[in-house]
Enzyme design. Structure first.
Site, PDB file in Angstrom:
ATOM      1  N   ARG A   1       4.743  18.605   0.235  1.00 24.40           N
ATOM      2  CA  ARG A   1       5.375  19.692  -0.526  1.00 24.40           C
ATOM      3  C   ARG A   1       4.743  19.727  -1.908  1.00 24.40           C
ATOM      4  O   ARG A   1       4.076  18.779  -2.304  1.00 24.40           O
ATOM      5  CB  ARG A   1       6.887  19.434  -0.692  1.00 24.40           C
TER       6      ARG A   1
ATOM      7  N   THR B   1      -8.136   6.434   9.308  1.00 26.22           N
ATOM      8  CA  THR B   1      -7.848   5.222   8.537  1.00 26.22           C
ATOM      9  C   THR B   1      -9.029   4.274   8.745  1.00 26.22           C
ATOM     10  O   THR B   1      -9.824   4.467   9.666  1.00 26.22           O
ATOM     11  CB  THR B   1      -6.511   4.575   8.986  1.00 26.22           C
TER      12      THR B   1
ATOM     13  N   HIS C   1      -3.746  11.643   0.368  1.00 25.14           N
ATOM     14  CA  HIS C   1      -2.533  10.923  -0.056  1.00 25.14           C
ATOM     15  C   HIS C   1      -2.615  10.576  -1.551  1.00 25.14           C
ATOM     16  O   HIS C   1      -2.070  11.316  -2.358  1.00 25.14           O
ATOM     17  CB  HIS C   1      -2.173   9.718   0.824  1.00 25.14           C
TER      18      HIS C   1
ATOM     19  N   GLU D   1      -8.657   0.390  -3.217  1.00 22.85           N
ATOM     20  CA  GLU D   1      -9.594   0.167  -2.113  1.00 22.85           C
ATOM     21  C   GLU D   1     -10.261   1.474  -1.719  1.00 22.85           C
ATOM     22  O   GLU D   1      -9.696   2.553  -1.903  1.00 22.85           O
ATOM     23  CB  GLU D   1      -8.881  -0.481  -0.913  1.00 22.85           C
TER      24      GLU D   1
ATOM     25  N   ARG E   1      -8.814   8.688  -1.029  1.00 24.33           N
ATOM     26  CA  ARG E   1      -9.910   9.163  -0.173  1.00 24.33           C
ATOM     27  C   ARG E   1     -10.481  10.448  -0.766  1.00 24.33           C
ATOM     28  O   ARG E   1      -9.812  11.119  -1.547  1.00 24.33           O
ATOM     29  CB  ARG E   1      -9.398   9.396   1.250  1.00 24.33           C
TER      30      ARG E   1
ATOM     31  N   HIS F   1      -5.422   3.642  -1.827  1.00 25.84           N
ATOM     32  CA  HIS F   1      -6.701   3.910  -1.159  1.00 25.84           C
ATOM     33  C   HIS F   1      -7.010   5.400  -1.316  1.00 25.84           C
ATOM     34  O   HIS F   1      -6.723   6.190  -0.417  1.00 25.84           O
ATOM     35  CB  HIS F   1      -6.578   3.514   0.321  1.00 25.84           C
TER      36      HIS F   1
ATOM     37  N   GLY G   1       0.981  -1.235   4.378  1.00 28.93           N
ATOM     38  CA  GLY G   1       1.484   0.088   4.043  1.00 28.93           C
ATOM     39  C   GLY G   1       2.260   0.745   5.158  1.00 28.93           C
ATOM     40  O   GLY G   1       3.472   0.935   5.069  1.00 28.93           O
ATOM     41  N   HIS G   2       1.572   1.044   6.246  1.00 30.01           N
ATOM     42  CA  HIS G   2       2.157   1.891   7.295  1.00 30.01           C
ATOM     43  C   HIS G   2       3.478   1.327   7.842  1.00 30.01           C
ATOM     44  O   HIS G   2       4.520   1.987   7.782  1.00 30.01           O
ATOM     45  CB  HIS G   2       1.128   2.072   8.415  1.00 30.01           C
TER      46      HIS G   2
ATOM     47  N   HIS H   1      -4.210  -4.438   7.514  1.00 28.39           N
ATOM     48  CA  HIS H   1      -4.255  -3.344   8.490  1.00 28.39           C
ATOM     49  C   HIS H   1      -3.358  -3.645   9.684  1.00 28.39           C
ATOM     50  O   HIS H   1      -3.543  -4.633  10.375  1.00 28.39           O
ATOM     51  CB  HIS H   1      -5.665  -3.002   8.985  1.00 28.39           C
ATOM     52  N   ASP H   2      -2.377  -2.787   9.844  1.00 26.95           N
ATOM     53  CA  ASP H   2      -1.436  -2.866  10.972  1.00 26.95           C
ATOM     54  C   ASP H   2      -0.636  -4.161  11.016  1.00 26.95           C
ATOM     55  O   ASP H   2      -0.149  -4.545  12.086  1.00 26.95           O
ATOM     56  CB  ASP H   2      -2.169  -2.639  12.305  1.00 26.95           C
TER      57      ASP H   2
ATOM     58  N   ASN I   1       0.868  -1.179   0.000  1.00 28.12           N
ATOM     59  CA  ASN I   1       0.000   0.000   0.000  1.00 28.12           C
ATOM     60  C   ASN I   1       0.908   1.233   0.000  1.00 28.12           C
ATOM     61  O   ASN I   1       1.732   1.410   0.900  1.00 28.12           O
ATOM     62  CB  ASN I   1      -0.888  -0.055   1.254  1.00 28.12           C
TER      63      ASN I   1
HETATM   64  N1  PXP Z   1      -6.482  -2.605   4.100  1.00 32.03           N
HETATM   65  C1  PXP Z   1      -7.302  -1.531   4.147  1.00 32.03           C
HETATM   66  C2  PXP Z   1      -8.719  -1.707   3.756  1.00 32.03           C
HETATM   67  C3  PXP Z   1      -6.811  -0.259   4.504  1.00 32.03           C
HETATM   68  O1  PXP Z   1      -7.642   0.785   4.569  1.00 32.03           O
HETATM   69  C4  PXP Z   1      -5.446  -0.130   4.818  1.00 32.03           C
HETATM   70  C5  PXP Z   1      -4.902   1.221   5.170  1.00 32.03           C
HETATM   71  O2  PXP Z   1      -5.073   2.101   4.098  1.00 32.03           O
HETATM   72  C6  PXP Z   1      -4.634  -1.286   4.759  1.00 32.03           C
HETATM   73  C7  PXP Z   1      -5.181  -2.497   4.411  1.00 32.03           C
HETATM   74  C8  PXP Z   1      -3.182  -1.232   5.077  1.00 32.03           C
HETATM   75  O3  PXP Z   1      -3.024  -0.952   6.432  1.00 32.03           O
HETATM   76  P1  PXP Z   1      -1.601  -0.516   7.000  1.00 32.03           P
HETATM   77  O4  PXP Z   1      -1.257   0.791   6.340  1.00 32.03           O
HETATM   78  O5  PXP Z   1      -1.823  -0.391   8.470  1.00 32.03           O
HETATM   79  O6  PXP Z   1      -0.631  -1.597   6.636  1.00 32.03           O
END
Ligand code: PXP
Length: 241
Positions: free
Chosen positions: A19, A101, A51, A71, A46, A44, A217-218, A194-195, A8
């Site tokens: 910037r 998020t 972003h 997504e 928004r 993703h 991603g994060h 996610h996470d 991600n």
């Molecule tokens: N899946 C979904 C649906 C998300 O919204 C996100 C965050 O944009 C992720 C996965 C990835 O999560 P993370 O950035 O915590 O790895």
């Protein structure tokens, strides 16, 4: 089975947007992720485009070669974007426009007919649909009727408990195992995200035998600051093999 890693790239877009201009170059970053082993790119967009910008999508899709996953919440504008560019996969997420998020999956009972309509339209255009879901068997029940080919299990709660409460952490993992194995029985593919991070990914991937894909991603972006992007992608991929 080896799960695929979809990177991600939202956080890098966020850095770019701090910037004017295109630095870091988001498109080159996506290509580098692929060169270093990513098997997919996830974005993703928004509504506030804080972003990923809508205008990034065609450029990214033209320059990348692996699976492209968009997504987001299926608003009219989002669906217009997805139908125009036809990614390999579209992950539907019930996130509020003001949410920091995404933090929960669909209520597939309340939103059944809406999701059926959206799914059918996306599938008509050859786009695979995945539904973001909490690890809840009740929410899985309607997925076949809705017509989604995959679910993406929300791993935020699993990750939250990893250092807080070992019992809840394992209980949460148990729920994921159960939903994933039921999904497999009815022919629904399982993604997760996610996470997820270097500490919690291996146990998750080893516990969910039918895990097709993770989107990260994060933590991966933060790890790349310390270990470099190439090493980081290699580290995540080794945990998935
Ligand atoms: N899946 C979904 C649906 C998300 O919204 C996100 C965050 O944009 C992720 C996965 C990835 O999560 P993370 O950035 O915590 O790895």
């Amino acid at each position: 089975m080896k799960s695929r890693l979809s990177v991600n790239i939202n956080k890098v877009a966020l850095l770019r947007n701090s910037r004017k201009g295109n630095y870091p170059n988001l498109y080159q970053y996506a290509k580098d992720c692929e060169e270093f082993g990513a098997e997919g790119i996830t974005v993703h967009p928004r509504p506030d485009e804080r972003h990923i910008r809508y205008s990034d999508i065609p450029v990214l899709m033209e320059q990348t070669t692996t699976e492209f996953n968009i997504e987001g919440n299926p608003t009219k504008e989002f669906l217009k974007l997805v139908l125009k560019h036809k990614p390999d996969q579209c992950t539907l997420v019930p996130d509020d426009p003001t949410a920091l998020t995404s933090d929960h999956g669909w209520d597939t009972i309340k939103n059944k007919s809406f999701l059926q309509e959206v799914c059918s339209e996306l599938k008509t255009h050859g786009i695979r649909v995945s539904l973001f879901l909490d690890p809840d068997l009740k929410m899985l029940e309607n997925v076949s009727d809705i017509g989604a080919e995959r679910i993406e299990l929300y791993t935020g709660e699993y990750a939250k408990f990893q250092d807080l409460d070992q019992q809840k952490f394992l209980e949460e993992l148990g729920k994921h195992k159960q939903v994933a194995s039921e999904a497999m029985k009815v022919g629904i593919g399982v993604n997760a995200g996610h996470d997820l991070n270097l500490k919690n990914l291996k146990l998750y991937a080893d516990s969910i035998p039918n895990l097709l894909e993770v989107s990260i991603g994060h933590a991966l972006t933060v790890d790349a600051l310390y270990y470099g992007l190439k090493n980081t992608i290699g580290m995540y991929k080794r945990l998935l093999s």
